[in-house]
Design an enzyme around this catalytic site. Sequence first.
Site, PDB file in Angstrom:
ATOM      1  CE  LYS A  77      -7.725 -34.089  62.687  1.00  0.00           C
ATOM      2  NZ  LYS A  77      -6.732 -34.476  61.660  1.00  0.00           N
ATOM      3  CB  SER A 152      -5.196 -30.999  60.443  1.00  0.00           C
ATOM      4  OG  SER A 152      -5.434 -32.383  60.295  1.00  0.00           O
ATOM      5  CB  SER A 176      -3.001 -34.442  60.012  1.00  0.00           C
ATOM      6  OG  SER A 176      -3.082 -33.305  59.207  1.00  0.00           O
TER       7      SER A 176
HETATM    8  N1  GLN Z   1      -1.107 -30.371  55.835  1.00  0.00           N
HETATM    9  C1  GLN Z   1      -1.735 -31.382  55.048  1.00  0.00           C
HETATM   10  C2  GLN Z   1      -2.982 -30.859  54.406  1.00  0.00           C
HETATM   11  O1  GLN Z   1      -3.360 -29.773  54.691  1.00  0.00           O
HETATM   12  C3  GLN Z   1      -1.989 -32.596  55.867  1.00  0.00           C
HETATM   13  C4  GLN Z   1      -3.332 -32.668  56.470  1.00  0.00           C
HETATM   14  C5  GLN Z   1      -3.670 -33.997  57.050  1.00  0.00           C
HETATM   15  O2  GLN Z   1      -2.831 -34.905  57.139  1.00  0.00           O
HETATM   16  N2  GLN Z   1      -4.937 -34.151  57.380  1.00  0.00           N
HETATM   17  O3  GLN Z   1      -3.591 -31.500  53.626  1.00  0.00           O
END
Ligand code: GLN
Length: 481
Positions: A77, A152, A176
Site C-alpha cells: 500500500k 482504503s 481498511s
Molecule cells: N473507512 C474508514 C475511514 O475512512 C477506515 C479507513 C482505514 O481503515 N484506513 O477512516
Amino acid sequence: MNLKISALEYVQGVKNGDISAEDFVAQTMDRIKSIDNNLCAFLSINADAVIQAREIDKKIKSGKKVGDCFGMPVSIKDNICIKDSKTTCASKMLENYISPYDATVIKRLRQQDAIFVGKTNMDEFAMGFTTEFSAYGPSKNPWNQDYVPGGSSGGSAVSVGAFECVASLGSDTGGSVRNPASFCSAVGYKPTYGLISRYGLVSYANSIEQIGPICRTVKDAAFMLNMISGVDSNDNTTIDSRGTDYLQDIECDIEGKKIGIVKEMTGEGTDPAVLSATKDAISKLEGLGAICEEVSVGMTKYSVAAYYTITATEAGSNLARYDNLRYGYDFPLEGYEYNSYIAKARRNFGPEVTRRIIIGGFVPSAGHAGRYFLKALKVKSKLTKEVNELFKRFDFLVSPTVPVLPFKLGEKIDDPVSLLAIDINTVTANLTAKPAVSVPFSNHNGLPIGIQLMADSLQDKSLLQAAYALEQTVSLPEVPI
Ligand code: GLN
C-alpha cells in the site's frame, strides 16, 4: 505459468525447483502491464523487480541461504515507506515524495527475499472506504469493474484478487484491510494492536491502526504474519511475539469453541444476501462443533461516531506536517505571508481529507472537547469493557465483515456519511485493539461476501485457526479476469 497460486504454493514451488522466481515475477509484471490500466491497483511499479528475482534464482542455484519468501512478488500500500521509492499516500500532496528509509515491515520482508512489485492505490491518506478518494483515480473491483473494490487498501485487495501479486500489505485503521479483502474475495487480517510495527507507515490515526496482510488464503496470512510481526525498537507500541509460529498447528479443529454472534452487526441495515451468507457461515461453524450464541455489544451504536471523532482528531494532528515546509510541494515563499502560504499548500488535499482535518481541528478544541473528543474516548473505553467481558465467555465473535454488497463506482461518493456507516462491523476491533480477520465466504451474483471473526487481544494464533477452519467449508468461484 500459473499465477493463481497461494504464497505457500509459490514458496514450495521455488524450493522444489518447479518455479523460477524470475519467470514468475516476469509474468506477474507482464500481467500488471496488461490489465492494470483498467484496474488501477498500482500507483507505481518496481522497474527492477525481474532483475531482483533473477538474483534470487542465482542465490538458490549457488546454494546460498535464501530468505523464506524466495522472491515472492508482494505489493505494498502506498502509505508504507520503501526506501528510494515514491510514497504518495494517493495524495497530490506527496506526489513527488521519495521515502528515505524502509518501513520495518519492508525491512523484514526484504531480509526474507520478498520482491516488491509496486505500490498500491488507496483512498488519500487511508481515509475512505472505496478507493474513490484516491487523487489518482479509483481502483476497480476485479469481480465486476463497474463496482468499487472497497478501501482504503483497495489497490492491495485488487492486486491480490486479480493475481497481480501473491500477497499484499495494507493498513487498517477502521477496516481498511478487511473491507476491501471482503469486496475482492481475499483474506484480510488486522492483528492485535502492537503485533506489527507501524514504523514507516504514514500515520492517519496511529493509536488504533495496524499494518495487515491481504492474501489469497488464511495460511498465507499466517505466513505473512510470521514474516513481519514482532517487537521493533522503532515502534514502542510493539509487542514481543517472538517464538510464535502462526502457521504451525493452523489446521486445528474448533470443536467446543464458543462463538458470539454480534446482534448489532447482523441486524438492521444488513443486506439480505449478506445476512443469509452470515447465517450460512454460522451453521458451518456449528457443523464444525463450535457453539454459537447471539450476544449484544450495546456500544456498537456509538462506535462509528466515536471512531470518526477519534480518528479525525488524530488525523488533524498527524496531517499538520503537510505544509510545504516540512512535506509537500517546494514552491517559493515570496509573495506570501505565513497563513496564505500554508493555506495554498493545504489546498492540495482532496475533499475527504479536508473534511477530516476540519473536523479534527474542531472536535478537540477548547470548549468542544468535552462534548465530542472526551465523549468518544468514553465510548472507546466502554466498548472495550463490553468486548473484554464477552471474551471471558466466548473465544470469537462473528459478523459479516461489511453489511452491504460491493456497490457501483460513484454510487455513494456524494454521500460521505453513508460511506462512514459501512464501517460499523470493523471499527470495533480497532477501537478495542483486538485482532480480526475477513474470510471470503460467499458470492452473490458475482459479488464477494466476507465473514469477520474477531478474537481477544493476542489470540491471533487461535483466530487464524478458526479462520482456517471456516475457509475450509467453502468453495468459491474464480474471479472472471
Ligand atoms: N473507512 C474508514 C475511514 O475512512 C477506515 C479507513 C482505514 O481503515 N484506513 O477512516
